[in-house]
Motif scaffolding. Structure first.
Motif, PDB file in Angstrom:
ATOM      1  N   GLU A  56      12.765   5.980   8.836  1.00 49.33           N
ATOM      2  CA  GLU A  56      12.750   6.808   7.629  1.00 49.33           C
ATOM      3  C   GLU A  56      11.338   7.352   7.401  1.00 49.33           C
ATOM      4  O   GLU A  56      11.145   8.486   7.006  1.00 49.33           O
ATOM      5  N   ASP A  57      10.369   6.503   7.648  1.00 49.52           N
ATOM      6  CA  ASP A  57       8.962   6.890   7.620  1.00 49.52           C
ATOM      7  C   ASP A  57       8.230   5.912   8.541  1.00 49.52           C
ATOM      8  O   ASP A  57       8.878   5.239   9.352  1.00 49.52           O
ATOM      9  N   GLU A  58       6.938   5.811   8.436  1.00 48.57           N
ATOM     10  CA  GLU A  58       6.179   4.961   9.362  1.00 48.57           C
ATOM     11  C   GLU A  58       6.440   3.473   9.183  1.00 48.57           C
ATOM     12  O   GLU A  58       6.184   2.684  10.091  1.00 48.57           O
ATOM     13  N   GLU A  59       6.938   3.072   8.014  1.00 50.11           N
ATOM     14  CA  GLU A  59       7.119   1.650   7.746  1.00 50.11           C
ATOM     15  C   GLU A  59       8.556   1.244   7.520  1.00 50.11           C
ATOM     16  O   GLU A  59       8.907   0.087   7.716  1.00 50.11           O
ATOM     17  N   ARG A  60       9.389   2.156   7.070  1.00 51.96           N
ATOM     18  CA  ARG A  60      10.744   1.775   6.655  1.00 51.96           C
ATOM     19  C   ARG A  60      11.800   2.435   7.522  1.00 51.96           C
ATOM     20  O   ARG A  60      11.589   3.480   8.110  1.00 51.96           O
TER      21      ARG A  60
END
Length: 116
Positions: A56-60
Motif C-alpha cells: 500500500e505504501d513503503e510500510e503497510r
C-alpha cells in the motif's frame, strides 16, 4: 507464535487474514477465482488462495479478501471480517503492517446448511 512486525511476510499476513476471515460467522469459504482472475498470494514456496496482499505504501500492505458468504447484511459482515483480521494480526504482532482491508464478496450461498 508471533512474527516480528518487520519480518511479517505477505504470505504470513495472507494466511492470517484467511484464517481470521474463515473464523467469522457468515463467511463460508474463500474464493480463489478462476481462469485469468486468480486471487492468491504466493511466496516462500507457498500459495495462499483467496487473498491478495500488495504494497500500500513503503510500510503497510493492502489485504484483499475474496469470499463466499451466507446471505446477510454485507456491510456489517465485511466490517466483522476486517475486525477479525486486525485482531488476529495484533495477536501475531504485525497489525502495524496492515493498511486497508478490502472485502470482496465473490458469491452468496442462498440455501443449504452453510447458509443457516
Amino acid at each position: 507464535m508471533a512474527v516480528a512486525a518487520g519480518r511479517a511476510s505477505r504470505v504470513d499476513i495472507g494466511r492470517t487474514a484467511v484464517e481470521a476471515a474463515l473464523g467469522t460467522p457468515g463467511v463460508i469459504e474463500v474464493s480463489a477465482g478462476a481462469g485469468e482472475r486468480m486471487h492468491a498470494t504466493a511466496g516462500e514456496g507457498e500459495r495462499v488462495p483467496g487473498v491478495v496482499v500488495l504494497a500500500e505504501d513503503e510500510e503497510r500492505l493492502l489485504v484483499g479478501l475474496h469470499l463466499v458468504t451466507s446471505l446477510e447484511p454485507l456491510p456489517a459482515l465485511s466490517e466483522r471480517v476486517r475486525d477479525s483480521v486486525l485482531r488476529a494480526a495484533a495477536e501475531r504482532g504485525f497489525d502495524g503492517r496492515i493498511g486497508r482491508i478490502d472485502v470482496v464478496i465473490e458469491d452468496i450461498v442462498l440455501d443449504g446448511p452453510e447458509a443457516s
